[in-house]
Write an enzyme that holds these catalytic residues in place. Structure first.
Site, mmCIF file in Angstrom:
data_model
loop_
_atom_site.group_PDB
_atom_site.id
_atom_site.type_symbol
_atom_site.label_atom_id
_atom_site.label_comp_id
_atom_site.label_asym_id
_atom_site.label_seq_id
_atom_site.Cartn_x
_atom_site.Cartn_y
_atom_site.Cartn_z
ATOM 1 N N CYS A 181 0.797 -1.214 0.000
ATOM 2 C CA CYS A 181 0.000 0.000 0.000
ATOM 3 C C CYS A 181 0.837 1.275 0.000
ATOM 4 O O CYS A 181 0.290 2.372 -0.092
ATOM 5 C CB CYS A 181 -0.926 -0.053 1.197
ATOM 6 S SG CYS A 181 -1.649 -1.692 1.370
ATOM 7 N N HIS A 206 -2.843 6.208 4.499
ATOM 8 C CA HIS A 206 -3.297 4.976 3.857
ATOM 9 C C HIS A 206 -4.515 4.461 4.622
ATOM 10 O O HIS A 206 -4.523 4.424 5.860
ATOM 11 C CB HIS A 206 -2.168 3.939 3.871
ATOM 12 C CG HIS A 206 -2.639 2.570 3.499
ATOM 13 N ND1 HIS A 206 -3.411 2.337 2.385
ATOM 14 C CD2 HIS A 206 -2.469 1.360 4.099
ATOM 15 C CE1 HIS A 206 -3.691 1.050 2.314
ATOM 16 N NE2 HIS A 206 -3.141 0.434 3.347
ATOM 17 N N ASN A 223 -9.936 -1.247 2.296
ATOM 18 C CA ASN A 223 -8.516 -1.060 1.996
ATOM 19 C C ASN A 223 -8.290 -1.356 0.513
ATOM 20 O O ASN A 223 -8.430 -2.498 0.081
ATOM 21 C CB ASN A 223 -7.712 -2.021 2.876
ATOM 22 C CG ASN A 223 -6.212 -1.911 2.668
ATOM 23 O OD1 ASN A 223 -5.751 -1.252 1.731
ATOM 24 N ND2 ASN A 223 -5.446 -2.566 3.522
#
Ligand code: ACO
Length: 325
Positions: free
Chosen positions: A112, A252, A282
């Site tokens: 990520c 994030h 996510n």
């Protein structure tokens, strides 16, 4: 100097709620909401692939920048869920968009943190030669993950986000980027099967190991909070700014509890931390560029704002960027 000339974001139409998941695996809205803050996520349609998501976000970013594909000088795609095993998604994207034969490459495997790491690479490339670089963060995780493993399937969603960087005065200046890696922590978050150490074979296919993410949730949580907050502190030191001057931190979006802990560590009020994990889950390397685009579109970012992006990912990687609008 590097400026952001255009922003783009895309999520597929299909909404998958926590209640939808509860019909497929042994879970419920209460567990998912309490542990992660996620309420729903978007999943790509059966006929969409990573390239489709990336192209939608890229086209929006180019249009926002007032540029045609022919004016793009380089392409970087950050993804862990690529269009094909080889070649990279950036090659497919270059052709799909109708760009010239410009350099195009993926930053893969960095989980990520990939998009913010790509900002760092692009900024360095622009120091060598002023150019316009299209950067995309994209994931289509729903296609590759196990739909039976309740520990992971409820966490993820599909999305893409993009920016175009250029040397001419744009809407926002990329002031600084910090990035780092602690390679001693590869084991805390890893999908091992499919590489040369643990290749695909009949056994891994039968056991489902090729879809199994090894994650030490507690260590990932601790590292994520520590690295994302320290990276912002490093940025502030480098740019000689204070946290009070930051209008918005865009972290994030893995999990609301991680985001809250980062805000707390940075001592920044809740309303100056961007959170959309409840709507999209996510989405890996897409969370930060998508949230950046969404925050700008919805008026959460205004001219004059200082914005800090911060991300972590398997590796263990981290990266943060300061952007002056
Ligand atoms: N629904 C209901 N119960 C579940 C589910 C589910 N979807 N998933 C797991 N459980 C159960 C487990 O089986 C376990 O049951 P048991 O005690 O009977 O064995 C119990 O819930 C606790 O499981 P844990 O895995 O210990 O749950 P934890 O409290 O650690 O929460 C979570 C899991 C949310 C992933 C947490 O570890 C976390 O926040 N980690 C941070 C890292 C992260 O978010 N990673 C995701 C991606 S990484 C990235 O973005 C780079």
């Amino acid at each position: 100097m590097a400026f952001i000339l255009g922003f783009g974001g895309y999520v597929p139409d299909r909404i998958m709620t926590n209640d939808d998941w509860a019909e497929l695996v042994d879970t419920d809205d209460e567990w998912i909401t309490a542990r992660t803050g996620i309420k729903e996520r978007r999943f790509a349609a059966d006929d969409q692939s990573t390239l489709d998501l990336a192209a939608h976000a890229a086209e929006k970013a180019m249009e926002d920048a007032g540029l045609t594909a022919a004016e793009i000088d380089e392409i970087i795609v950050a993804t862990d869920t690529p269009e094909a095993y080889t070649p990279d998604t950036a090659s497919f994207l270059q052709h799909r968009l109708g760009c010239r034969e410009v350099p195009a490459y993926d930053l893969g495997g960095s989980g990520c943190a990939g998009f913010v790491q790509a900002l760092d690479v692009a900024r360095a490339r622009m120091l060598l030669q002023p150019k316009r670089i299209l950067i995309v963060g994209v994931e289509l995780i729903s296609r590759l993950m196990s739909w039976k493993d309740r520990s992971f399937c409820v966490l993820f969603g599909d999305a893409a986000g993009a920016v175009v960087l250029g040397p001419e005065d744009g809407r926002a200046e990329l002031l600084d980027v910090v990035a780092g890696t602690d390679g001693s922590k590869t084991e805390i978050l890893t999908l091992k099967t499919g590489g040369t150490r643990y290749p695909f074979n009949a056994e891994s296919l039968a056991s489902g190991a090729y879809q199994h993410l090894d994650m030490d949730g507690r260590r990932v949580f601790r590292e994520a909070v520590h690295r994302m907050s320290t990276a912002v502190e490093d940025l502030l030191e480098n740019t000689q700014r204070t946290i009070d001057e930051v209008a918005l931190v865009i972290p994030h979006q893995a999990n609301k509890r991680i985001i809250d802990a980062v805000g707390h560590k940075l001592a920044i009020p809740e309303e100056r931390v961007y959170i959309n994990v409840q709507d999209y889950g996510n989405t890996g390397s897409a969370t930060v560029p998508f949230a950046l685009w969404e925050a700008k579109e919805t008026g959460r970012i205004r001219p004059g704002d200082l914005v800090a992006l911060t991300a972590f990912g398997a590796g263990f990687h981290w990266a943060a960027a300061a952007i002056q609008f």
